[in-house]
Design a protein around this motif. Sequence first.
Motif, PDB file in Angstrom:
ATOM      1  N   GLU A  17       0.738  -1.142  -0.060  1.00  0.00           N
ATOM      2  CA  GLU A  17      -0.009  -0.056   0.005  1.00  0.00           C
ATOM      3  C   GLU A  17       0.840   1.192   0.026  1.00  0.00           C
ATOM      4  OE1 GLU A  17      -3.225   0.268  -0.517  1.00  0.00           O
ATOM      5  OE2 GLU A  17      -2.958  -1.835  -1.071  1.00  0.00           O
ATOM      6  N   ILE A  18       2.076   1.007   0.667  1.00  0.00           N
ATOM      7  CA  ILE A  18       2.870   2.363   0.569  1.00  0.00           C
ATOM      8  C   ILE A  18       3.323   2.705  -1.006  1.00  0.00           C
ATOM      9  CG2 ILE A  18       5.293   2.947   0.941  1.00  0.00           C
ATOM     10  CD1 ILE A  18       4.883   1.206   3.544  1.00  0.00           C
ATOM     11  N   VAL A  23       2.430   5.948  -5.940  1.00  0.00           N
ATOM     12  CA  VAL A  23       2.226   6.092  -7.431  1.00  0.00           C
ATOM     13  C   VAL A  23       0.977   6.959  -7.605  1.00  0.00           C
ATOM     14  CG1 VAL A  23       1.334   4.784  -9.469  1.00  0.00           C
ATOM     15  CG2 VAL A  23       3.125   3.849  -8.159  1.00  0.00           C
ATOM     16  N   ALA A  24       0.109   6.873  -6.619  1.00  0.00           N
ATOM     17  CA  ALA A  24      -1.131   7.940  -6.592  1.00  0.00           C
ATOM     18  C   ALA A  24      -0.786   9.315  -6.593  1.00  0.00           C
ATOM     19  CB  ALA A  24      -2.205   7.483  -5.457  1.00  0.00           C
ATOM     20  N   THR A  25       0.107   9.483  -5.653  1.00  0.00           N
ATOM     21  CA  THR A  25       0.516  10.860  -5.638  1.00  0.00           C
ATOM     22  C   THR A  25       1.583  11.518  -6.284  1.00  0.00           C
ATOM     23  OG1 THR A  25       2.128  10.489  -3.770  1.00  0.00           O
ATOM     24  CG2 THR A  25      -0.213  10.748  -2.935  1.00  0.00           C
ATOM     25  N   LYS A  26       2.441  10.632  -6.936  1.00  0.00           N
ATOM     26  CA  LYS A  26       3.661  10.758  -7.521  1.00  0.00           C
ATOM     27  C   LYS A  26       3.489  10.642  -9.215  1.00  0.00           C
ATOM     28  CE  LYS A  26       6.936  11.169  -4.010  1.00  0.00           C
ATOM     29  NZ  LYS A  26       8.309  11.232  -3.562  1.00  0.00           N
ATOM     30  N   GLY A  27       2.822   9.681  -9.430  1.00  0.00           N
ATOM     31  CA  GLY A  27       2.483   9.104 -10.773  1.00  0.00           C
ATOM     32  C   GLY A  27       2.005  10.490 -11.719  1.00  0.00           C
ATOM     33  N   PRO A  28       1.010  11.345 -11.226  1.00  0.00           N
ATOM     34  CA  PRO A  28       0.563  12.097 -12.328  1.00  0.00           C
ATOM     35  C   PRO A  28       1.735  13.258 -12.578  1.00  0.00           C
ATOM     36  CG  PRO A  28      -1.014  11.653 -10.672  1.00  0.00           C
ATOM     37  CD  PRO A  28       0.245  10.890 -10.255  1.00  0.00           C
ATOM     38  N   GLY A  49       0.744 -14.275  -7.439  1.00  0.00           N
ATOM     39  CA  GLY A  49       1.221 -14.595  -8.840  1.00  0.00           C
ATOM     40  C   GLY A  49       2.775 -14.272  -8.793  1.00  0.00           C
ATOM     41  N   SER A  50       3.389 -13.931  -7.854  1.00  0.00           N
ATOM     42  CA  SER A  50       4.673 -13.480  -7.933  1.00  0.00           C
ATOM     43  C   SER A  50       5.501 -14.134  -6.860  1.00  0.00           C
ATOM     44  CB  SER A  50       4.868 -11.796  -7.865  1.00  0.00           C
ATOM     45  OG  SER A  50       6.062 -11.463  -7.833  1.00  0.00           O
ATOM     46  N   PRO A  51       6.736 -14.344  -6.941  1.00  0.00           N
ATOM     47  CA  PRO A  51       7.575 -14.723  -5.766  1.00  0.00           C
ATOM     48  C   PRO A  51       8.154 -13.897  -4.930  1.00  0.00           C
ATOM     49  CG  PRO A  51       8.978 -14.892  -7.782  1.00  0.00           C
ATOM     50  CD  PRO A  51       7.433 -14.494  -8.320  1.00  0.00           C
ATOM     51  N   VAL A  52       7.691 -12.424  -5.396  1.00  0.00           N
ATOM     52  CA  VAL A  52       8.360 -11.299  -4.882  1.00  0.00           C
ATOM     53  C   VAL A  52       7.510 -10.158  -4.727  1.00  0.00           C
ATOM     54  CG1 VAL A  52      10.847 -11.917  -5.285  1.00  0.00           C
ATOM     55  CG2 VAL A  52       9.595 -10.365  -6.927  1.00  0.00           C
ATOM     56  N   ASN A  53       7.715  -9.166  -3.832  1.00  0.00           N
ATOM     57  CA  ASN A  53       6.984  -7.831  -3.889  1.00  0.00           C
ATOM     58  C   ASN A  53       8.259  -6.807  -4.610  1.00  0.00           C
ATOM     59  OD1 ASN A  53       4.839  -8.132  -2.085  1.00  0.00           O
ATOM     60  ND2 ASN A  53       6.062  -7.977  -0.279  1.00  0.00           N
ATOM     61  N   GLN A  54       7.817  -6.160  -5.732  1.00  0.00           N
ATOM     62  CA  GLN A  54       8.467  -5.291  -6.419  1.00  0.00           C
ATOM     63  C   GLN A  54       7.740  -4.316  -7.180  1.00  0.00           C
ATOM     64  OE1 GLN A  54       9.888  -7.339 -10.215  1.00  0.00           O
ATOM     65  NE2 GLN A  54      11.963  -7.518  -8.946  1.00  0.00           N
ATOM     66  N   TYR A  55       8.179  -2.972  -7.041  1.00  0.00           N
ATOM     67  CA  TYR A  55       7.855  -1.907  -7.873  1.00  0.00           C
ATOM     68  C   TYR A  55       8.945  -1.871  -9.113  1.00  0.00           C
ATOM     69  CZ  TYR A  55       7.438   3.174  -9.068  1.00  0.00           C
ATOM     70  OH  TYR A  55       7.245   4.297  -9.399  1.00  0.00           O
ATOM     71  N   ALA A  56       8.236  -1.895 -10.494  1.00  0.00           N
ATOM     72  CA  ALA A  56       9.094  -2.102 -11.374  1.00  0.00           C
ATOM     73  C   ALA A  56       8.555  -1.377 -12.713  1.00  0.00           C
ATOM     74  CB  ALA A  56       9.220  -3.781 -11.829  1.00  0.00           C
ATOM     75  N   PRO A  57       8.655   0.078 -12.493  1.00  0.00           N
ATOM     76  CA  PRO A  57       8.051   0.818 -13.832  1.00  0.00           C
ATOM     77  C   PRO A  57       8.813   0.556 -15.019  1.00  0.00           C
ATOM     78  CG  PRO A  57       9.106   2.278 -12.273  1.00  0.00           C
ATOM     79  CD  PRO A  57       9.098   0.889 -11.355  1.00  0.00           C
ATOM     80  N   PHE A  76      14.355  10.580 -11.174  1.00  0.00           N
ATOM     81  CA  PHE A  76      14.977   9.404 -10.679  1.00  0.00           C
ATOM     82  C   PHE A  76      15.395   9.727  -9.467  1.00  0.00           C
ATOM     83  CE2 PHE A  76      18.469   6.678 -11.336  1.00  0.00           C
ATOM     84  CZ  PHE A  76      17.860   5.432 -11.322  1.00  0.00           C
ATOM     85  N   GLN A  77      16.078  10.854  -9.288  1.00  0.00           N
ATOM     86  CA  GLN A  77      16.753  11.250  -7.864  1.00  0.00           C
ATOM     87  C   GLN A  77      15.978  10.851  -6.785  1.00  0.00           C
ATOM     88  OE1 GLN A  77      20.055  11.713  -7.448  1.00  0.00           O
ATOM     89  NE2 GLN A  77      19.762  11.186  -5.452  1.00  0.00           N
ATOM     90  N   GLY A  78      14.822  10.887  -7.068  1.00  0.00           N
ATOM     91  CA  GLY A  78      13.536  10.706  -5.865  1.00  0.00           C
ATOM     92  C   GLY A  78      13.676   9.141  -5.591  1.00  0.00           C
ATOM     93  N   VAL A  79      13.684   8.346  -6.558  1.00  0.00           N
ATOM     94  CA  VAL A  79      13.797   7.008  -6.455  1.00  0.00           C
ATOM     95  C   VAL A  79      14.890   6.580  -5.992  1.00  0.00           C
ATOM     96  CG1 VAL A  79      14.001   4.913  -7.917  1.00  0.00           C
ATOM     97  CG2 VAL A  79      12.114   6.497  -8.403  1.00  0.00           C
ATOM     98  N   VAL A  80      16.130   7.157  -6.444  1.00  0.00           N
ATOM     99  CA  VAL A  80      17.406   6.857  -5.582  1.00  0.00           C
ATOM    100  C   VAL A  80      17.254   7.244  -4.254  1.00  0.00           C
ATOM    101  CG1 VAL A  80      19.891   7.431  -5.636  1.00  0.00           C
ATOM    102  CG2 VAL A  80      18.499   7.082  -7.874  1.00  0.00           C
ATOM    103  N   ASP A  81      16.978   8.377  -3.763  1.00  0.00           N
ATOM    104  CA  ASP A  81      16.751   8.818  -2.352  1.00  0.00           C
ATOM    105  C   ASP A  81      16.085   7.801  -1.544  1.00  0.00           C
ATOM    106  OD1 ASP A  81      18.462  10.847  -3.060  1.00  0.00           O
ATOM    107  OD2 ASP A  81      16.671  12.383  -3.039  1.00  0.00           O
ATOM    108  N   ASP A  82      14.763   7.308  -1.995  1.00  0.00           N
ATOM    109  CA  ASP A  82      13.814   6.653  -1.319  1.00  0.00           C
ATOM    110  C   ASP A  82      14.155   5.004  -1.327  1.00  0.00           C
ATOM    111  OD1 ASP A  82      12.462   8.746  -0.686  1.00  0.00           O
ATOM    112  OD2 ASP A  82      10.929   8.417  -2.154  1.00  0.00           O
TER     113      ASP A  82
END
Length: 193
Positions: A17-18, A23-28, A49-57, A76-82
């Motif tokens: 849910e995190i 995605v709901a707040t930053k996706g747009p 249906g997956s062996p892992v939890n993954q965020y994979a845009p 992308f720096q936001g992804v790196v920071d988080d």
Amino acid sequence: MHVMQYEITLPADYDMEIIRERVATKGPLLDAFPGLGLKAYLIRERGKGSPVNQYAPCYLWAAPEGMNSFLWGPGFQGVVDDFGRPEVQHWTGLSYGEGPSAGALPRTAVRRRERIPPAVRPAEAVEAALEESVRLAAAPGAVAAALAVDPRRWELVHFTLWEQASPEAVGDHYEVLHLSAPERERLARGRQW
């Protein structure tokens, strides 16, 4: 066209849910990003249906300048920071096609990666993959299909967006949380050469 994806594998007990909220707040924020053909915000959940939890845009870039602007900018720096700096996979586009459900919002995506064996002529493998990509794009429920290659590793990647789940599709299945498609019309249709 350039295809780009990074995979952030999360702990088995991670609250997905995190990611949904992120995605709901930053996706747009990328809904009008210059040079971006489309970005599918993808997740996989362990036990669903997956062996892992993954965020994979996954991104289809209409222009390399857009991709560079994203990678070296605050997005992308936001992804790196988080999450830390993920490996960014990148493939050269070979084809793109809109499907019969092109006007629909995709709910699922399937990515299938395949190596071109050393004994197979690269051009023959690409021609066969192009035929497969056209077939995928024309399938009922397909929103769009892209084909790309990494010639360093001789790897083909099929990326297909679906209006609904496509359990018969072969590959890694993802849920699409959001689709940013500011320059989708700039993605060249068909063979890219």
